[in-house]
Design a protein around this motif. Structure first.
Motif, mmCIF file in Angstrom:
data_model
loop_
_atom_site.group_PDB
_atom_site.id
_atom_site.type_symbol
_atom_site.label_atom_id
_atom_site.label_comp_id
_atom_site.label_asym_id
_atom_site.label_seq_id
_atom_site.Cartn_x
_atom_site.Cartn_y
_atom_site.Cartn_z
ATOM 1 N N ASP A 1 -0.374 -6.353 8.451
ATOM 2 C CA ASP A 1 -1.119 -7.161 7.285
ATOM 3 C C ASP A 1 -2.637 -7.203 7.404
ATOM 4 O O ASP A 1 -3.909 -6.893 6.924
ATOM 5 N N ASN B 1 1.034 -1.090 -0.196
ATOM 6 C CA ASN B 1 -0.052 0.070 -0.286
ATOM 7 C C ASN B 1 0.603 1.491 0.314
ATOM 8 O O ASN B 1 1.655 1.042 0.957
ATOM 9 N N THR C 1 -4.166 -4.884 9.672
ATOM 10 C CA THR C 1 -5.199 -3.878 8.510
ATOM 11 C C THR C 1 -6.100 -4.476 8.567
ATOM 12 O O THR C 1 -7.656 -3.537 7.912
ATOM 13 N N ASP C 2 -6.134 -5.849 7.867
ATOM 14 C CA ASP C 2 -7.292 -6.723 6.660
ATOM 15 C C ASP C 2 -8.579 -6.515 7.575
ATOM 16 O O ASP C 2 -9.826 -6.270 7.344
#
Length: 65
Positions: A41, A2, A44-45
């Protein structure tokens, strides 16, 4: 990766929470074809999905009034 600016969060969690995160990361790793999966990650998801649910609930709750 990202392109957003990333910040580091330093948090303390219980051993059981850390173990659960490890288990979730392992699950993501087994069920994704994106390559290496990192704890950040996965978190974050999870946070993004929870936020989407919260926003939908806010819309539903506002319609009730």
């Amino acid at each position: 990766m990202n392109t957003e600016t990333r910040v580091q969060l330093n948090v303390r969690v219980s051993k059981s929470t850390s173990d659960q995160l490890d288990e979730i990361v392992e699950y993501y790793q087994l069920h994704t074809k994106l390559g290496r999966v990192y704890k950040g990650d996965v978190l974050t998801d999870i946070i993004q999905k929870s936020h989407e649910i919260m926003e939908k609930q806010k819309v539903i709750n506002n319609r009730k009034y």
